[in-house]
Design a protein around this motif. Structure first.
Motif, PDB file in Angstrom:
ATOM      1  N   LYS A   3      16.960   5.317  20.039  1.00 40.47           N
ATOM      2  CA  LYS A   3      17.397   4.356  20.969  1.00 40.47           C
ATOM      3  C   LYS A   3      16.008   3.403  21.366  1.00 40.47           C
ATOM      4  CE  LYS A   3      19.946   4.179  25.272  1.00 40.47           C
ATOM      5  NZ  LYS A   3      20.225   4.985  26.456  1.00 40.47           N
ATOM      6  N   GLY A   4      16.228   2.279  21.391  1.00 35.28           N
ATOM      7  CA  GLY A   4      15.046   1.456  21.894  1.00 35.28           C
ATOM      8  C   GLY A   4      13.946   1.372  20.872  1.00 35.28           C
ATOM      9  N   GLY A   5      14.058   1.640  19.553  1.00 29.43           N
ATOM     10  CA  GLY A   5      13.398   1.595  18.706  1.00 29.43           C
ATOM     11  C   GLY A   5      12.237   2.477  18.551  1.00 29.43           C
ATOM     12  N   ARG A   6      12.616   3.791  19.062  1.00 37.70           N
ATOM     13  CA  ARG A   6      11.696   4.723  18.958  1.00 37.70           C
ATOM     14  C   ARG A   6      11.694   5.510  17.621  1.00 37.70           C
ATOM     15  NH1 ARG A   6       9.071   8.340  22.461  1.00 37.70           N
ATOM     16  NH2 ARG A   6       9.193  10.460  21.897  1.00 37.70           N
ATOM     17  N   VAL A   7      10.502   5.760  17.277  1.00 35.89           N
ATOM     18  CA  VAL A   7      10.416   6.516  15.847  1.00 35.89           C
ATOM     19  C   VAL A   7      10.735   7.930  15.928  1.00 35.89           C
ATOM     20  CG1 VAL A   7       8.818   7.294  14.155  1.00 35.89           C
ATOM     21  CG2 VAL A   7       8.614   4.985  15.103  1.00 35.89           C
ATOM     22  N   LEU A   8      11.812   8.314  15.453  1.00 42.31           N
ATOM     23  CA  LEU A   8      12.450   9.617  15.404  1.00 42.31           C
ATOM     24  C   LEU A   8      11.701  10.604  14.505  1.00 42.31           C
ATOM     25  CD1 LEU A   8      16.317   9.525  16.092  1.00 42.31           C
ATOM     26  CD2 LEU A   8      14.339   9.759  17.675  1.00 42.31           C
ATOM     27  N   ASP A   9      11.214   9.943  13.223  1.00 42.63           N
ATOM     28  CA  ASP A   9      10.811  10.637  12.102  1.00 42.63           C
ATOM     29  C   ASP A   9      10.409   9.719  11.145  1.00 42.63           C
ATOM     30  OD1 ASP A   9       9.507  12.773  10.677  1.00 42.63           O
ATOM     31  OD2 ASP A   9      11.582  13.984  10.803  1.00 42.63           O
ATOM     32  N   PHE A  10       9.330  10.022  10.145  1.00 42.34           N
ATOM     33  CA  PHE A  10       8.962   9.069   9.221  1.00 42.34           C
ATOM     34  C   PHE A  10       8.530   9.868   7.804  1.00 42.34           C
ATOM     35  CE2 PHE A  10       4.455   8.959   9.392  1.00 42.34           C
ATOM     36  CZ  PHE A  10       4.431   9.645  10.766  1.00 42.34           C
ATOM     37  N   VAL A  11       8.492   9.393   6.755  1.00 43.12           N
ATOM     38  CA  VAL A  11       7.979   9.885   5.618  1.00 43.12           C
ATOM     39  C   VAL A  11       7.481   8.649   4.846  1.00 43.12           C
ATOM     40  CG1 VAL A  11       9.428  11.866   5.098  1.00 43.12           C
ATOM     41  CG2 VAL A  11      10.350   9.806   4.302  1.00 43.12           C
ATOM     42  N   LEU A  12       6.450   9.027   4.191  1.00 40.16           N
ATOM     43  CA  LEU A  12       5.620   7.806   3.364  1.00 40.16           C
ATOM     44  C   LEU A  12       5.807   8.431   1.930  1.00 40.16           C
ATOM     45  CD1 LEU A  12       4.096   7.591   6.513  1.00 40.16           C
ATOM     46  CD2 LEU A  12       2.798   5.985   5.056  1.00 40.16           C
ATOM     47  N   ASN A  13       5.350   7.467   0.868  1.00 38.27           N
ATOM     48  CA  ASN A  13       5.384   8.186  -0.440  1.00 38.27           C
ATOM     49  C   ASN A  13       4.115   8.909  -0.610  1.00 38.27           C
ATOM     50  OD1 ASN A  13       3.936   5.374   0.026  1.00 38.27           O
ATOM     51  ND2 ASN A  13       3.010   5.961  -2.038  1.00 38.27           N
ATOM     52  N   ASP A  14       4.051   9.769  -1.457  1.00 38.00           N
ATOM     53  CA  ASP A  14       2.805  10.376  -1.787  1.00 38.00           C
ATOM     54  C   ASP A  14       1.805   9.487  -2.271  1.00 38.00           C
ATOM     55  OD1 ASP A  14       3.639  10.216  -4.439  1.00 38.00           O
ATOM     56  OD2 ASP A  14       4.234  12.197  -4.501  1.00 38.00           O
TER      57      ASP A  14
ATOM     58  N   GLN B 121       0.794  -1.334  -0.130  1.00 40.65           N
ATOM     59  CA  GLN B 121      -0.003   0.022  -0.004  1.00 40.65           C
ATOM     60  C   GLN B 121       0.826   1.273   0.094  1.00 40.65           C
ATOM     61  OE1 GLN B 121      -3.087  -0.666   0.072  1.00 40.65           O
ATOM     62  NE2 GLN B 121      -3.920   1.576  -0.356  1.00 40.65           N
ATOM     63  N   ASP B 122       2.056   1.288   0.662  1.00 44.24           N
ATOM     64  CA  ASP B 122       2.738   2.348   0.533  1.00 44.24           C
ATOM     65  C   ASP B 122       4.261   1.917   0.939  1.00 44.24           C
ATOM     66  OD1 ASP B 122       3.010   1.796   3.656  1.00 44.24           O
ATOM     67  OD2 ASP B 122       1.305   3.132   3.922  1.00 44.24           O
ATOM     68  N   THR B 123       5.252   2.868   0.831  1.00 43.81           N
ATOM     69  CA  THR B 123       6.464   2.659   1.052  1.00 43.81           C
ATOM     70  C   THR B 123       6.957   3.668   2.173  1.00 43.81           C
ATOM     71  OG1 THR B 123       6.948   1.920  -0.839  1.00 43.81           O
ATOM     72  CG2 THR B 123       8.903   2.891   0.402  1.00 43.81           C
ATOM     73  N   LYS B 124       7.360   3.138   3.156  1.00 40.60           N
ATOM     74  CA  LYS B 124       7.942   4.195   4.336  1.00 40.60           C
ATOM     75  C   LYS B 124       9.278   4.222   4.483  1.00 40.60           C
ATOM     76  CE  LYS B 124       4.004   2.183   6.611  1.00 40.60           C
ATOM     77  NZ  LYS B 124       3.847   0.821   5.803  1.00 40.60           N
ATOM     78  N   VAL B 125       9.876   5.309   4.970  1.00 38.16           N
ATOM     79  CA  VAL B 125      11.238   5.486   5.290  1.00 38.16           C
ATOM     80  C   VAL B 125      11.147   6.041   6.876  1.00 38.16           C
ATOM     81  CG1 VAL B 125      13.572   6.268   5.274  1.00 38.16           C
ATOM     82  CG2 VAL B 125      11.996   5.929   3.098  1.00 38.16           C
ATOM     83  N   ILE B 126      11.549   5.312   7.812  1.00 43.67           N
ATOM     84  CA  ILE B 126      11.470   5.562   9.197  1.00 43.67           C
ATOM     85  C   ILE B 126      12.858   5.588   9.974  1.00 43.67           C
ATOM     86  CG2 ILE B 126      10.402   4.839  11.330  1.00 43.67           C
ATOM     87  CD1 ILE B 126       8.706   2.806   9.897  1.00 43.67           C
ATOM     88  N   LYS B 127      13.031   6.696  10.591  1.00 46.75           N
ATOM     89  CA  LYS B 127      14.243   7.038  11.304  1.00 46.75           C
ATOM     90  C   LYS B 127      14.278   6.497  12.770  1.00 46.75           C
ATOM     91  CE  LYS B 127      17.372  10.948  11.253  1.00 46.75           C
ATOM     92  NZ  LYS B 127      17.477  12.191  10.784  1.00 46.75           N
ATOM     93  N   ILE B 128      14.980   5.832  13.282  1.00 47.50           N
ATOM     94  CA  ILE B 128      14.712   5.192  14.465  1.00 47.50           C
ATOM     95  C   ILE B 128      15.811   5.525  15.444  1.00 47.50           C
ATOM     96  CG2 ILE B 128      14.858   3.055  15.688  1.00 47.50           C
ATOM     97  CD1 ILE B 128      14.198   1.665  13.070  1.00 47.50           C
TER      98      ILE B 128
END
Lengths: 406, 275
Positions: free
Chosen positions: B114-125, B105-112
């Motif tokens: 410590k401990g797997g916490r999401v710092l930031d993310f972007v998804l395809n338009d 459904q989408d492509t995500k880039v997720i910046k991680i």
């Protein structure tokens, strides 16, 4: 699942709703009536001084979107060869003109006797007003303004030029409607407009309070007063009422959320999704408020108006609006305010329709994110064309953003 | 005996259920999501339970994730796949700084963090051209299975540019190139390259340069991974033996474990119809 809460809205919303309702009756009946655009437009005060009823097709597009009629109107406009890449405010209006349907929202917007336009907002609009001129065959009066890159250091000849343009437009309007716009009438309209702006500026300042006294929908409602009723006593009275009630709320520590409930203060960049204003309630249910937005804080209501210098005030209004300034200036203002309003997250609407607000937006997001070390979410959507909105996609991104904030 | 937790990822293409105890994978099952997400989540979970010879009542807590996370009859807590994928990636590869999740459904880039916490993310338009569907759709239109489609891309020495603006238009372009007699393998590689370029563009928005783990169905595609590596230089798959589609489900099971530890009473009342 988070419980959806019913919150008591400030009482001024009822007064503004009544004013909106009256406005849409007035645009059907009052003559002469002129179409105007909303942003930084000095023609509003001039229209009131000339006893011309102003009507705002952009505002009508918002009403249509809220009534979920926009998608149909956009489709109609597209059938008349207006590309889907054109602003959906424009497509909504032209679609309404070509096929209003049996029950258009608010009863419709009426046919204009005059078309007034300025270049100080979106360049797209010239062609929209061109199309209206073609459709209605009514006089089209245009104020040209130079682009101001640095509002604090605009050359004197910019002011001279804008003032001459305004004086010339006044002459053309007088000729078109056969009414003399006296200095007294213009001064009075500018003075009243100035009072509205003064209350508006104080109202925005109060959004710095914790808890935040108004939500985004309340501020959007009050924008109607700032823009549509600029230059009227009715506008002053309504904005004063809004200000007084908000001041009382701040003094009593009353917010949209309680102090304990308010966990995050977010910045909304760009125009909201007018067909989905409930989204702000979704955020509130999860402890988030929006005390700041470029749309409410920077685009309009930023020029101090002086009734003793009406032409100069109107020229400054045209030149200083954010849509007439540089991307750098817009980013600087956002960054400064994000600090002052204690913003800890950003929602940025990459608005397919509004390129003038979307160009530079990703840079603004990056700069705020890096300088303030706060998270940001970009949502690709459209302010009026509901067909572009995908609930599953948008809400999934918002949920993930909220989890990141938690 | 350690308590058992379930993570159920109901994605647009496939549903993944995993059972974990003491931070170890006990069993998992992956099935196509189909059109009935409630049923696919039940079937995937039942199969995972069968594989581990356990029953629904043995699950101490569960978290659902993915686009269908609310459409399940199991009364588990719902968490987005973005949060879950980050948690899962961090668990499997402790040094991970980012994930590229190439889903249907989408492509995500997720910046991680410590401990797997999401710092930031972007998804395809808003466009299938930025997702795994892009490849799936073109492979289907050419009558090729995904494995063969990927293998032909890897084996091609040439790369013919294909527009990634729109999946349907890209299909037209592919057909046009075939009709001109151009190399099919070169075209297929061009398709993979177009998607990789879009994904790389997303990753650049978050200024991600190192320690990237790929997951989602797209990570199973060797052709796409090769093109991505050509662009990024450093993108890895999860450890051997872990299906890259499982990361959000693993993260969901881990989050269920953590939430149970914080409040066992609230998080142990798991039920579903008939159980």
């Amino acid at each position: 699942m988070v419980e959806k809460k019913k919150r008591e809205r400030p009482a001024f919303n009822r007064s503004i709703a009544a004013a909106i309702s009256k406005h849409y009756k007035d645009v059907q009946t009052n003559k002469p009536m002129a179409y105007l655009l909303m942003a930084s437009n000095p023609l509003v005060e001039i229209a009131y001084a000339a006893r011309i009823q102003p009507a705002f097709p952009e505002n009508y597009a918002c009403a249509c979107a809220a009534g979920h009629a926009s998608a149909g109107y956009c489709e109609t406009a597209e059938a008349y060869n207006y590309s889907p890449d054109i602003c959906s405010y424009c497509r909504n209006h032209l679609g309404y003109i070509y096929g209003p349907g049996e029950n258009p929202p608010t009863g419709g917007i009426g046919e204009p006797d005059l078309l007034l336009i300025t270049s100080s907002a979106c360049t797209h609009y010239f062609k929209w007003w061109d199309a209206l001129h073609e459709i209605y065959g009514k006089p089209l009066i245009f104020i040209n303004t130079p682009r101001v890159m640095e509002p604090q250091s605009k050359p004197d000849f910019y002011m001279d030029y804008a003032m001459r343009e305004i004086e010339q437009a006044i002459g053309e309007i007088e000729k078109a409607v056969g009414v003399k716009i006296t200095n007294d009438k213009l001064s009075e309209a500018v003075k009243l407009s100035g009072e509205v702006v003064d209350y508006w500026q104080k109202l925005l300042e109060m959004q710095k309070a914790v808890p935040c006294p108004m939500d985004y929908s309340d501020l959007s409602n009050a924008l109607f007063v700032l823009i549509v009723l600029a230059g009227t006593q009715e506008g002053v009275d309504l904005m004063r009422e809004t200000y007084n009630e908000t001041k009382q709320r701040v003094n009593e520590g009353k917010g949209i959320l309680s102090k304990d409930e308010e966990r995050h203060r977010l910045l909304w960049i760009n125009i909201p999704f007018w067909y989905k204003l409930g989204i702000f309630g979704y955020f509130e249910d999860r402890g988030c408020v929006f005390p700041l937005s470029d749309y409410t804080h920077h685009i309009w209501g930023t020029t101090r108006m002086d009734g003793s210098k009406p032409i100069e005030s109107l020229a400054r209004k045209a030149l200083e609006g954010e849509l007439n300034t540089s991307v750098d200036d817009q980013i600087d203002k956002l960054l400064k305010d994000a600090k002052e309003y204690h913003i800890d997250g950003v929602i940025a609407h990459s608005n397919r329709s509004c390129r003038v607000l979307s160009v530079g937006m990703l840079d603004a997001v990056d700069i705020i994110r890096e300088e303030l070390n706060i998270p940001a979410l970009v949502l690709d959507c459209d302010h009026t064309d509901e067909r572009v909105y995908s609930d599953a996609e948008i809400m999934n991104r918002i949920d993930a953003f909220l989890e990141m904030l938690a | 005996m350690a308590l058992m937790f379930a993570g159920i990822d109901i994605g647009s293409a496939s549903t993944k259920a995993i059972l974990m105890a003491d931070s170890q994978i006990i069993s998992y099952h992956i099935i196509p999501s189909g059109s009935d997400f409630a049923e696919s989540s039940q079937v995937a979970l039942d199969e995972a339970l069968n594989k581990s010879n356990s029953a629904f009542k043995d699950i101490a807590g569960a978290v659902t994730t993915g686009y269908g996370r609310y459409i399940t009859e199991i009364n588990a807590e719902a968490v987005t796949e973005i949060t879950c994928a980050a948690r899962g990636a961090s668990f499997l590869c402790a040094d991970t700084k980012a994930i590229v999740d190439i889903g249907g459904q989408d492509t995500k880039v997720i910046k991680i963090g410590k401990g797997g916490r999401v710092l930031d993310f972007v998804l395809n338009d808003k466009c299938a051209a930025g997702t795994g569907r892009f490849i799936e759709r073109i492979a289907t239109s050419l009558g090729l299975g995904l494995d063969e489609f990927a293998a032909r891309s890897v084996g091609s020495m040439t790369k013919l540019p294909i527009s990634s603006t729109c999946t349907v238009f890209a299909e037209t372009e592919v057909i046009s190139r075939i009709s001109k007699g151009e190399s099919l393998d070169g075209i297929i590689r061009g398709v993979h390259s177009a998607l990789a370029a879009r994904i790389y563009g997303l990753a650049q928005r978050l200024k991600i340069q190192e320690a990237v783990v790929a997951c989602g169905g797209g990570a199973l595609n060797a052709g796409l991974m090769k093109e991505l590596r050509d662009l990024t230089g450093d993108i890895t798959l999860p450890p051997t033996g872990i299906d890259p589609r499982l990361l959000p489900a693993i993260g969901a099971a881990l989050i269920a474990t953590e939430r149970y530890a914080l409040n066992p009473v609230k998080h142990s009342k798991l039920s579903r119809p008939g159980v």
